[in-house]
Design an enzyme around this catalytic site. Structure first.
Site, PDB file in Angstrom:
ATOM      1  N   GLY A   1       0.819  -1.328   0.036  1.00 27.39           N
ATOM      2  CA  GLY A   1       0.065   0.036  -0.079  1.00 27.39           C
ATOM      3  C   GLY A   1       0.822   1.378   0.109  1.00 27.39           C
ATOM      4  O   GLY A   1       2.074   1.218   0.311  1.00 27.39           O
TER       5      GLY A   1
ATOM      6  N   CYS B   1       5.522  -6.213   1.552  1.00 28.68           N
ATOM      7  CA  CYS B   1       5.861  -4.758   1.258  1.00 28.68           C
ATOM      8  C   CYS B   1       5.211  -3.861   2.611  1.00 28.68           C
ATOM      9  O   CYS B   1       5.469  -4.038   3.680  1.00 28.68           O
ATOM     10  CB  CYS B   1       5.363  -4.322   0.067  1.00 28.68           C
ATOM     11  SG  CYS B   1       6.286  -2.968  -0.323  1.00 28.68           S
ATOM     12  N   TYR B   2       4.331  -3.010   2.353  1.00 31.61           N
ATOM     13  CA  TYR B   2       3.444  -2.210   3.253  1.00 31.61           C
ATOM     14  C   TYR B   2       3.249  -3.167   4.347  1.00 31.61           C
ATOM     15  O   TYR B   2       3.202  -2.990   5.724  1.00 31.61           O
ATOM     16  CB  TYR B   2       2.462  -1.421   2.749  1.00 31.61           C
ATOM     17  CG  TYR B   2       2.065  -0.519   3.923  1.00 31.61           C
ATOM     18  CD1 TYR B   2       2.411   0.622   4.318  1.00 31.61           C
ATOM     19  CD2 TYR B   2       0.656  -0.939   4.340  1.00 31.61           C
ATOM     20  CE1 TYR B   2       1.769   1.262   5.348  1.00 31.61           C
ATOM     21  CE2 TYR B   2      -0.119  -0.197   5.268  1.00 31.61           C
ATOM     22  CZ  TYR B   2       0.669   0.877   5.937  1.00 31.61           C
ATOM     23  OH  TYR B   2      -0.041   1.639   6.690  1.00 31.61           O
TER      24      TYR B   2
ATOM     25  N   HIS C   1       7.861  -8.048  -3.953  1.00 35.45           N
ATOM     26  CA  HIS C   1       6.319  -8.513  -4.128  1.00 35.45           C
ATOM     27  C   HIS C   1       6.229  -9.689  -5.171  1.00 35.45           C
ATOM     28  O   HIS C   1       6.581  -9.992  -6.143  1.00 35.45           O
ATOM     29  CB  HIS C   1       5.808  -7.573  -5.365  1.00 35.45           C
ATOM     30  CG  HIS C   1       5.494  -6.300  -4.703  1.00 35.45           C
ATOM     31  ND1 HIS C   1       4.027  -6.196  -3.911  1.00 35.45           N
ATOM     32  CD2 HIS C   1       6.151  -4.950  -4.526  1.00 35.45           C
ATOM     33  CE1 HIS C   1       4.111  -4.659  -3.333  1.00 35.45           C
ATOM     34  NE2 HIS C   1       5.317  -3.999  -3.855  1.00 35.45           N
TER      35      HIS C   1
ATOM     36  N   GLU D   1       3.719 -11.571  -5.915  1.00 38.35           N
ATOM     37  CA  GLU D   1       2.551 -11.726  -6.897  1.00 38.35           C
ATOM     38  C   GLU D   1       2.559 -11.276  -8.191  1.00 38.35           C
ATOM     39  O   GLU D   1       2.156 -11.561  -9.164  1.00 38.35           O
ATOM     40  CB  GLU D   1       1.278 -10.879  -6.107  1.00 38.35           C
ATOM     41  CG  GLU D   1       1.369  -9.276  -6.272  1.00 38.35           C
ATOM     42  CD  GLU D   1       2.299  -8.669  -5.040  1.00 38.35           C
ATOM     43  OE1 GLU D   1       2.899  -9.787  -4.523  1.00 38.35           O
ATOM     44  OE2 GLU D   1       2.112  -7.740  -4.509  1.00 38.35           O
TER      45      GLU D   1
ATOM     46  N   ASP E   1     -19.793 -12.951 -19.620  1.00 46.23           N
ATOM     47  CA  ASP E   1     -20.398 -12.787 -18.288  1.00 46.23           C
ATOM     48  C   ASP E   1     -21.919 -13.005 -18.308  1.00 46.23           C
ATOM     49  O   ASP E   1     -22.374 -13.485 -17.557  1.00 46.23           O
ATOM     50  CB  ASP E   1     -20.062 -11.381 -17.789  1.00 46.23           C
ATOM     51  CG  ASP E   1     -18.557 -11.000 -17.945  1.00 46.23           C
ATOM     52  OD1 ASP E   1     -17.639 -11.836 -18.354  1.00 46.23           O
ATOM     53  OD2 ASP E   1     -18.202  -9.766 -17.932  1.00 46.23           O
TER      54      ASP E   1
ATOM     55  N   LYS F   1     -12.287 -13.184 -14.203  1.00 51.69           N
ATOM     56  CA  LYS F   1     -12.733 -13.555 -15.817  1.00 51.69           C
ATOM     57  C   LYS F   1     -12.397 -14.977 -16.421  1.00 51.69           C
ATOM     58  O   LYS F   1     -13.241 -15.847 -16.818  1.00 51.69           O
ATOM     59  CB  LYS F   1     -12.194 -12.534 -16.831  1.00 51.69           C
ATOM     60  CG  LYS F   1     -12.644 -12.596 -18.177  1.00 51.69           C
ATOM     61  CD  LYS F   1     -13.590 -11.764 -18.338  1.00 51.69           C
ATOM     62  CE  LYS F   1     -14.369 -11.690 -19.771  1.00 51.69           C
ATOM     63  NZ  LYS F   1     -15.535 -10.701 -19.804  1.00 51.69           N
TER      64      LYS F   1
END
Ligand code: XMP
Length: 561
Positions: A103, A130-131, A217, A219, A275, A417
């Site tokens: 963040g 991280c944060y 990170h 991710e 969708d 998705k």
């Protein structure tokens, strides 16, 4: 996947969501809002228990959604919640561990968001990223201070504890992606350093209570071993079993829809997009003929699109469909309209009118089904507004006459998705529909530069058919985010046999993209481009010149209008 779409001033009035279905459903939601009704509370559709979850405390990083996406790849359900979420809302999810996201804040500043006490009291495993790692350090008695310089970009992580469960199957050194300004000066009591980089002596930390912190990170794709690290956390440290599967989701959802709808009636707008198609199919499996789909043909669809959509839903899936051919109405309303935003407005307004007229004929209806997806939910939650309010500013659709009092039914609101596509396939929808590229709600109206006429629509349909056909034949369709033709308002001179021609210029656009926020023009093979060009000028007599768009987004947009 990123958050905070469309913050660029130049984009302000443009539609940025990537699915045509959302467009349709958003019009409806806007109409409801104008009628004074608020969207139903999300809690109504929280998927049932018996599954395990990783809960991400979202401190606002642009990568938060990506963490959730990664965890779901391991078939573990995962939700993002804000730091002020009460335990009562978390408990029903059956959390097996927490992740504290990155963040933009600094923990030592007053008002900086911190983790709720229950994550520590629960004694469940925690991973701070991280944060999130700085939050752990700050709240557990360590020290965080402003760094002399921001560390951004690649770094090499060296493991100092190769036996840590978070690093199982990792090489001793591996590249990671850093993006932080503050640094950890002192670890909290009970923690040890698990890894370091050249600039971060505490690049990873952990204690024996299964609490871990990573300064980098895991991710993002720039951290190649990031997936292994997250997998270790989810399976080895949190002990998850991985029961978030497509078939479990389908059976849970069907039960949930049955319970929610009871004997009520549901309507849904069908656009042919993935969708709305998947949402309608799921609802149909749950409640059969209590669902009626309204398919408004606004005359701005591509060749064979109407027939294919109708056949799939009516003939193959046996759904109750009201088909309305409103092409003439839309074309009349679009007469003389050349401004792109005005076109969007006209299509939006007319859509609502037609939909309402048809809905009235059905009699009493209780629910409106929508194909809202998780990224839309997160975006609206993080902006503190509803999806409708947000998109309304893009569209500026005003003065809609709707007076609908319906509850929302959003069976896909916790899915990404690609998960929707999996569900679609498992429900038996044709691959062609499940892998459909995004198509804008206003359809071909924003791919014809200048006024939309019946003649121009036919020309564009013919040219677009060739593009689609050649792209599919070359097996490039799925790799491309979108590929299509644009009918420009330029005419140029050409020669055909002994005759001079004066015909339209068609542009071809093919882009790759992750999320439509940015896009790169696709380096299509020359022979594919050659076939497209020669077929268009041969098969579409009004066109005598074809160009390929070689600009990326930004500075261009994907659509030309
Ligand atoms: P742009 O052209 O802004 O498009 O780069 C980004 C994505 O959004 C789609 N798009 C729309 N979708 N209504 C929609 O439903 C619209 O008015 C609209 N305008 C753009 C576009 O096809 C691309 O996927």
């Amino acid at each position: 996947m990123t958050k905070g779409k469309s913050t660029q001033p130049a984009e302000k009035s443009r539609r940025i969501a990537t699915s045509g279905d959302i467009e349709v459903s958003t019009y409806l939601e806007i109409a409801k809002e104008i009628a004074g009704e608020q969207p139903a509370a999300p809690k109504e559709t929280i998927p049932p228990v018996q599954r395990e979850a990783i809960v991400i405390i979202d401190f606002g990083s642009q990568y938060s959604l990506l963490i959730a996406r990664r965890v779901r790849e391991y078939q573990v359900y995962c939700e993002l919640v804000s730091p002020d979420t009460l335990w009562e809302k978390i408990a029903p999810l059956n959390p097996r561990g927490f992740i504290l996201s990155g963040g933009p804040a600094s923990v030592y500043e007053s008002g900086a968001p911190l983790a709720p006490a229950y994550i520590y009291e629960s004694r469940l495993p925690i991973l701070g990223i991280c944060y999130g790692m700085q939050v752990l350090t700050h709240q557990l008695g360590g020290q965080v201070a402003p760094g002399a310089k921001r560390e951004y970009g690649h770094a090499i992580l060296h493991l100092s504890d190769v036996d840590s469960p978070i690093f199982v199957n990792l090489p001793p050194s591996t590249p990671v992606w850093m993006s932080h300004a503050d640094r950890i000066e002192q670890l909290p009591p009970g923690f040890t350093t698990l890894a370091y980089t050249e600039n971060s002596p505490f690049a990873a930390m952990g204690n024996d209570k299964k609490v871990f912190g990573l300064q980098f990170h895991p991710e993002v794709a720039h951290t190649p071993e990031g997936r292994t690290i997250l997998r270790n956390f989810v399976y080895r440290i949190c002990g998850c079993k991985g029961n978030w599967t497509t078939s479990n989701f389908i059976s849970d959802s069907i039960a949930k829809i049955k319970q929610q709808v009871g004997k009520g009636k549901v309507i849904s707008a069908l656009s042919g997009g993935v969708d709305s198609a998947v949402a309608a199919t799921l609802i149909h499996q749950a409640i059969g003929d209590q669902l009626t789909c309204i398919f408004v043909n606004h005359g701005l669809l591509r060749r064979e699109e109407v027939e294919r959509t109708f056949n799939t839903f009516r003939l193959n899936l046996g759904m109750n469909i009201i088909y309305v051919d409103a092409s003439e109405r839309f074309l009349n309303r679009l007469k003389g309209v050349t401004d792109p935003e005005a076109k969007r407005r006209v299509v939006g307004e007319e859509f609502i009118r037609v939909f309402e007229e048809e809905a009235k004929k059905i009699g009493k209806v209780d629910f409106l089904a929508q194909g809202t997806l998780y990224p839309d939910v997160i975006e609206s939650a993080s902006s503190g507004s509803t999806v409708a309010a947000k998109i309304k500013t893009h569209h500026n659709v005003g003065g809609l006459p709707a007076k609908m009092t319906l509850h929302l039914l959003e069976p896909l609101r916790y899915l990404f998705k690609d998960e929707v596509r999996q569900v679609g396939l498992e429900l038996g929808l044709p691959e062609e529909m499940v892998w459909r590229q995004p198509f804008p709600g206003p359809g071909l109206a924003i791919r014809i530069i200048g006024e939309v006429t019946g003649e121009k629509l036919e020309i564009l349909r013919a040219a677009d058919w060739v593009v689609m056909n050649e792209i599919k034949k070359a097996k490039l369709y799925r790799q491309l985010w979108q590929s299509f033709a644009i009918l420009t308002d330029v005419k140029s001179v050409g020669v055909m046999g002994d005759y001079r021609t004066y015909g339209y210029l068609v542009a071809v656009r093919a882009v790759t993209s992750e999320d439509a926020m940015t896009a790169d023009w696709s380096r299509l093979p020359y022979d594919v481009l050659a076939r497209i060009s020669s077929r268009i000028v041969n098969e579409v007599p009004e066109v005598n010149r074809v160009v390929y768009d070689i600009t990326s987004k930004p500075p261009s947009t994907i659509e030309w209008e």
